[in-house]
Design an enzyme around this catalytic site. Structure first.
Site, PDB file in Angstrom:
ATOM      1  N   CYS A   1      23.956  28.358   8.287  1.00 41.80           N
ATOM      2  CA  CYS A   1      24.833  27.951   7.194  1.00 41.80           C
ATOM      3  C   CYS A   1      26.151  28.718   7.306  1.00 41.80           C
ATOM      4  O   CYS A   1      26.293  29.597   8.140  1.00 41.80           O
ATOM      5  CB  CYS A   1      24.186  28.282   5.858  1.00 41.80           C
ATOM      6  SG  CYS A   1      22.543  27.598   5.657  1.00 41.80           S
TER       7      CYS A   1
ATOM      8  N   ARG B   1      28.634  24.717  11.212  1.00 43.69           N
ATOM      9  CA  ARG B   1      27.410  25.513  11.056  1.00 43.69           C
ATOM     10  C   ARG B   1      26.391  24.817  10.169  1.00 43.69           C
ATOM     11  O   ARG B   1      25.210  25.204  10.134  1.00 43.69           O
ATOM     12  CB  ARG B   1      27.745  26.878  10.448  1.00 43.69           C
ATOM     13  CG  ARG B   1      28.727  27.721  11.217  1.00 43.69           C
ATOM     14  CD  ARG B   1      29.033  29.019  10.491  1.00 43.69           C
ATOM     15  NE  ARG B   1      27.808  29.808  10.349  1.00 43.69           N
ATOM     16  CZ  ARG B   1      27.347  30.618  11.312  1.00 43.69           C
ATOM     17  NH1 ARG B   1      28.001  30.735  12.450  1.00 43.69           N
ATOM     18  NH2 ARG B   1      26.249  31.298  11.146  1.00 43.69           N
TER      19      ARG B   1
ATOM     20  N   TRP C   1      22.865  24.305   6.048  1.00 39.71           N
ATOM     21  CA  TRP C   1      22.041  23.636   7.050  1.00 39.71           C
ATOM     22  C   TRP C   1      20.608  23.915   6.616  1.00 39.71           C
ATOM     23  O   TRP C   1      20.115  25.043   6.730  1.00 39.71           O
ATOM     24  CB  TRP C   1      22.295  24.198   8.446  1.00 39.71           C
ATOM     25  CG  TRP C   1      21.397  23.620   9.477  1.00 39.71           C
ATOM     26  CD1 TRP C   1      20.229  24.144   9.962  1.00 39.71           C
ATOM     27  CD2 TRP C   1      21.553  22.382  10.166  1.00 39.71           C
ATOM     28  NE1 TRP C   1      19.663  23.316  10.892  1.00 39.71           N
ATOM     29  CE2 TRP C   1      20.455  22.218  11.040  1.00 39.71           C
ATOM     30  CE3 TRP C   1      22.513  21.383  10.128  1.00 39.71           C
ATOM     31  CZ2 TRP C   1      20.305  21.104  11.867  1.00 39.71           C
ATOM     32  CZ3 TRP C   1      22.365  20.279  10.960  1.00 39.71           C
ATOM     33  CH2 TRP C   1      21.279  20.151  11.799  1.00 39.71           C
TER      34      TRP C   1
ATOM     35  N   ASN D   1      22.748  32.882   4.305  1.00 37.02           N
ATOM     36  CA  ASN D   1      22.556  32.214   5.595  1.00 37.02           C
ATOM     37  C   ASN D   1      21.393  32.916   6.285  1.00 37.02           C
ATOM     38  O   ASN D   1      21.404  34.132   6.441  1.00 37.02           O
ATOM     39  CB  ASN D   1      23.817  32.323   6.455  1.00 37.02           C
ATOM     40  CG  ASN D   1      23.573  31.807   7.870  1.00 37.02           C
ATOM     41  OD1 ASN D   1      22.713  30.956   8.071  1.00 37.02           O
ATOM     42  ND2 ASN D   1      24.282  32.361   8.841  1.00 37.02           N
ATOM     43  N   GLY D   2      20.364  32.163   6.662  1.00 36.05           N
ATOM     44  CA  GLY D   2      19.222  32.768   7.363  1.00 36.05           C
ATOM     45  C   GLY D   2      17.919  32.227   6.786  1.00 36.05           C
ATOM     46  O   GLY D   2      17.892  31.190   6.138  1.00 36.05           O
TER      47      GLY D   2
ATOM     48  N   GLU E   1      16.046  14.910  32.837  1.00 40.30           N
ATOM     49  CA  GLU E   1      16.996  15.512  31.889  1.00 40.30           C
ATOM     50  C   GLU E   1      18.224  16.049  32.632  1.00 40.30           C
ATOM     51  O   GLU E   1      19.359  15.864  32.204  1.00 40.30           O
ATOM     52  CB  GLU E   1      16.290  16.623  31.106  1.00 40.30           C
ATOM     53  CG  GLU E   1      17.189  17.506  30.264  1.00 40.30           C
ATOM     54  CD  GLU E   1      18.058  16.775  29.253  1.00 40.30           C
ATOM     55  OE1 GLU E   1      17.854  15.555  29.044  1.00 40.30           O
ATOM     56  OE2 GLU E   1      18.978  17.404  28.685  1.00 40.30           O
TER      57      GLU E   1
ATOM     58  N   LYS F   1      22.065  14.830  31.975  1.00 43.41           N
ATOM     59  CA  LYS F   1      23.141  15.773  31.625  1.00 43.41           C
ATOM     60  C   LYS F   1      24.347  15.542  32.535  1.00 43.41           C
ATOM     61  O   LYS F   1      25.481  15.460  32.093  1.00 43.41           O
ATOM     62  CB  LYS F   1      22.651  17.222  31.768  1.00 43.41           C
ATOM     63  CG  LYS F   1      21.751  17.691  30.640  1.00 43.41           C
ATOM     64  CD  LYS F   1      22.503  18.071  29.396  1.00 43.41           C
ATOM     65  CE  LYS F   1      22.341  17.289  28.134  1.00 43.41           C
ATOM     66  NZ  LYS F   1      21.317  16.442  27.779  1.00 43.41           N
TER      67      LYS F   1
ATOM     68  N   GLU G   1      26.014  12.040  31.802  1.00 43.91           N
ATOM     69  CA  GLU G   1      26.656  11.781  30.499  1.00 43.91           C
ATOM     70  C   GLU G   1      27.911  12.621  30.270  1.00 43.91           C
ATOM     71  O   GLU G   1      28.738  12.246  29.448  1.00 43.91           O
ATOM     72  CB  GLU G   1      25.667  11.941  29.344  1.00 43.91           C
ATOM     73  CG  GLU G   1      25.166  13.343  29.099  1.00 43.91           C
ATOM     74  CD  GLU G   1      24.286  13.412  27.856  1.00 43.91           C
ATOM     75  OE1 GLU G   1      24.548  12.707  26.882  1.00 43.91           O
ATOM     76  OE2 GLU G   1      23.321  14.190  27.883  1.00 43.91           O
TER      77      GLU G   1
ATOM     78  N   HIS H   1       9.107   6.262  49.196  1.00 40.56           N
ATOM     79  CA  HIS H   1       8.876   4.843  48.850  1.00 40.56           C
ATOM     80  C   HIS H   1      10.190   4.112  48.613  1.00 40.56           C
ATOM     81  O   HIS H   1      10.223   3.116  47.904  1.00 40.56           O
ATOM     82  CB  HIS H   1       7.965   4.760  47.622  1.00 40.56           C
ATOM     83  CG  HIS H   1       6.627   5.387  47.846  1.00 40.56           C
ATOM     84  ND1 HIS H   1       5.669   4.848  48.662  1.00 40.56           N
ATOM     85  CD2 HIS H   1       6.135   6.578  47.407  1.00 40.56           C
ATOM     86  CE1 HIS H   1       4.621   5.646  48.698  1.00 40.56           C
ATOM     87  NE2 HIS H   1       4.867   6.699  47.941  1.00 40.56           N
TER      88      HIS H   1
ATOM     89  N   LYS I   1      26.957  11.121  19.079  1.00 41.72           N
ATOM     90  CA  LYS I   1      25.941  12.167  18.898  1.00 41.72           C
ATOM     91  C   LYS I   1      24.646  11.569  18.370  1.00 41.72           C
ATOM     92  O   LYS I   1      23.567  11.992  18.714  1.00 41.72           O
ATOM     93  CB  LYS I   1      26.451  13.244  17.928  1.00 41.72           C
ATOM     94  CG  LYS I   1      25.486  14.412  17.729  1.00 41.72           C
ATOM     95  CD  LYS I   1      25.207  15.128  19.031  1.00 41.72           C
ATOM     96  CE  LYS I   1      24.091  16.150  18.903  1.00 41.72           C
ATOM     97  NZ  LYS I   1      23.651  16.627  20.248  1.00 41.72           N
TER      98      LYS I   1
END
Ligand code: AGP
Length: 577
Positions: free
Chosen positions: A2, A27, A71, A97-98, A450, A454, A457, A473, A572
């Site tokens: 946060c 944040r 958050w 925050n936490g 993955e 990366k 993209e 093959h 996103k």
């Protein structure tokens, strides 16, 4: 995570507090609030939603205040769960925050003493404890409160009739900004950089008291500490990225913290199902494929892997005995959400592994497991992916009824991150190639997928991933000097087989970059370049192999002059089909 801002001075606090929050929205942004002292009373304006909602409300007058952008970790995003929180008298207010890990026990204790809580959050226990401990000195009350708190926190407290702000830090960042007849608190310098470039970065186990004239810092024993004043020479934009060039790079380096937080997530999943089906999109689907390998290997339970956009239109023979596990960072991906709805329609039980609290998928699944990656701003998913992997490990060990001993992971991830300069040099050697192959076997194959994604993209270079055994093959025909291969070949049960595949490539003039286990000299003989990762228990190699794949793609994209945070044609969260 946060964002927190505090202001005490001679100017109107409201605008300073709100504008500071706007710089901290990266944040967290699911709810926001501001508290300002006026005529020995605390006035509060707080709402679910972005900071702009609070900004559009009537301004609070006064020159002392605190503010917060959230958050969510505990308690869904809502007006009641937005910070600041006050005690029952309304005389004290806090922003935090936490995560207060022992908040349930503290809440019970306070409730038994007659305290009425106004929210579902962990943070609210702080302000009630400060009010309980207050005997005329706010700083003393906060020092007493801190002794009861377990977990990570940075918080600020004000009292209606007291011209001061108290801030405390243990595990979450908190900065003091020094002004002329004014002083500030903030989660990071971006919130206050327009007002001052003189700051004090509080350390863990430190408390600070600021008035408009004075700044004092103490340790948690109350002993005064020297003021370590620093000059900030960042631009605002760099400050939000905490000095990193892009959010993606910052988020890659946040992964040790993310792993530490996600390891604490409790898993309570019951085992009454006949099939497990994992469903997701993109990077999240590769995390779910690693999950398939892990659950089958550790818990000996068969897992069906599905790509959400296929799953929703094909025959899945779903029934009420199935467990459908979806993974989604945003919790809003249309195809994954459709998979949840289809599963529920057929009577299957649904579990969502989600990063954004109270997102649509989080609200619609039967059970949700929140990853604790914090807001992921870069479009290319990095820290969310690693947090998804951690949850899949926890799930696999939970279903096997075994202890998940993760002790060695965080330090080993840090060790791999420390090789970033070496990987950057490698990117400089390969960034002009137009095509790449990525190969891996067993639980390393999803990592090849993955890694290839990366690179595609954010650098727009064509990259294809294959199970290493598949090369002969067909794909081997592609191998040439012009098509390098990134091979994932740690010292695990399929090492020898992957080693042979690398030899097949070398025999055809293909260049190979290998991710290998430290100490493996043989691999050097068949690779053009090697990125060494520390030796770990074989099952954990996917976690360590992730880091070089992310950094390699990031540095190549940067060398090609692209903005990794905003890749062309991508979003996103893909909320359309
Ligand atoms: C990954 O880097 C991409 N941003 C994309 O593949 C993403 O993982 C996918 O769209 C799924 O998003 P979600 O996790 O929010 O559902």
């Amino acid at each position: 995570m946060c964002g927190i801002v505090g202001y005490i001075g001679e100017k109107e606090a409201n605008d300073i507090l709100i504008s500071g929050l706007e710089k901290l929205e990266y944040r967290g942004y699911d709810s926001a609030g501001v508290a300002v002292i006026s005529n020995s009373a605390i006035n509060i304006n707080k709402k679910k939603g972005r900071v702009e909602i609070v900004k559009s409300a009537a301004k609070l007058s006064g020159t002392i205040g605190i503010s917060h952008t959230r958050w969510s970790t505990h308690g869904a995003p809502s007006d009641r769960n937005a910070h600041p929180f006050t005690d029952q008298s309304g005389q004290f207010a806090v922003v935090h925050n936490g995560i207060i890990e022992n908040y349930l026990e503290l809440k019970e204790e306070l409730r038994n003493e007659g305290v009425q809580f106004s929210s579902d959050t962990d943070s609210e226990v702080i302000v009630h404890l400060v009010a309980k401990n207050y005997q005329g000195n706010l700083q003393e009350a906060v020092l007493k409160t801190i002794k009861r708190l377990q977990g990570a926190y940075a918080f600020c407290v004000i009292k209606a009739d007291s011209p001061e702000i108290i801030g405390a830090r243990n595990g979450s960042p908190l900065v003091i900004g020094l002004g002329k007849k004014e002083n500030f608190f903030a989660s990071d310098v971006s919130a206050i950089i327009e007002h001052t470039r003189e700051v004090i970065y509080l350390n863990d186990f430190q408390i600070a008291r600021i008035t408009k004239e004075l700044v004092e810092v103490r340790n948690f024993h109350g002993e005064e500490q020297p003021l370590d004043v620093r000059e900030v020479n960042w631009t605002l934009e760099k400050a939000q990225k905490q000095g990193y060039k892009h959010f993606m790079l910052k988020e890659i380096f946040e992964q040790p913290d993310v792993i530490r937080e996600t390891l604490k997530v409790p898993i309570h999943l019951s085992k009454n199902f006949s099939r497990i089906i994992v469903v997701a999109c993109g990077t999240a689907s590769y995390a779910s494929l690693v999950g398939k390998y892990l659950i089958e290997e550790i818990a000996k339970i068969p897992v069906i892997y599905e790509i959400a956009s296929e799953f929703r239109y094909k025959e899945n023979l779903l029934n009420q005995h199935d467990l459908v596990v979806v993974i989604s960072q945003s919790g809003e991906t249309a195809d994954t959400l459709a998979a949840v709805r289809l599963a529920k329609e057929k009577g299957a039980k649904t579990v969502g592994i989600v990063n954004v609290v109270d997102s649509t998928i989080a609200r619609e699944v039967d059970e949700r497991i929140y990853t604790r990656a914090g807001p992921e701003i870069g479009v290319a998913s990095t820290k969310a992916f690693i947090s998804q992997l951690i949850i899949m490990y926890k799930l696999a060990f939970h279903l096997a009824g075994k202890e998940f001993n993760s002790g060695e992971i965080e330090p080993k991830i840090k060790e791999v991150l420390s090789k970033h300069e070496e990987i950057k040099r490698l990117a400089q050697k390969y960034y002009l190639y137009q095509n790449f192959l990525y190969i891996g076997r067993n639980r390393n194959f999803p990592l090849a997928l993955e890694g290839a994604l990366k690179l595609k993209e954010i650098s727009y270079i064509h990259a294809e991933a294959y199970p290493a055994g598949e090369l002969k093959h067909g794909p081997l025909a592609l191998v040439s000097e012009e098509m390098p291969t990134l091979a994932i070949c740690p010292k695990d049960s399929v090492y020898a087989k992957t080693f042979s595949n690398i030899e097949e490539i070398k025999a055809r003039e293909g260049k190979v970059i290998t991710i290998a286990t430290e100490g493996d000299q043989d691999i050097r003989k068949v690779s053009n370049d090697v990125i060494y990762i520390p030796k770990v228990e074989e099952i954990f190699y996917p976690l360590l192999c992730t880091i070089p794949l992310q950094l390699f793609a990031y540095y190549i994209a940067e060398l090609k002059g692209h903005d990794p945070d905003h890749p062309r044609s991508l979003a996103k969260s893909v909320t359309v089909e």
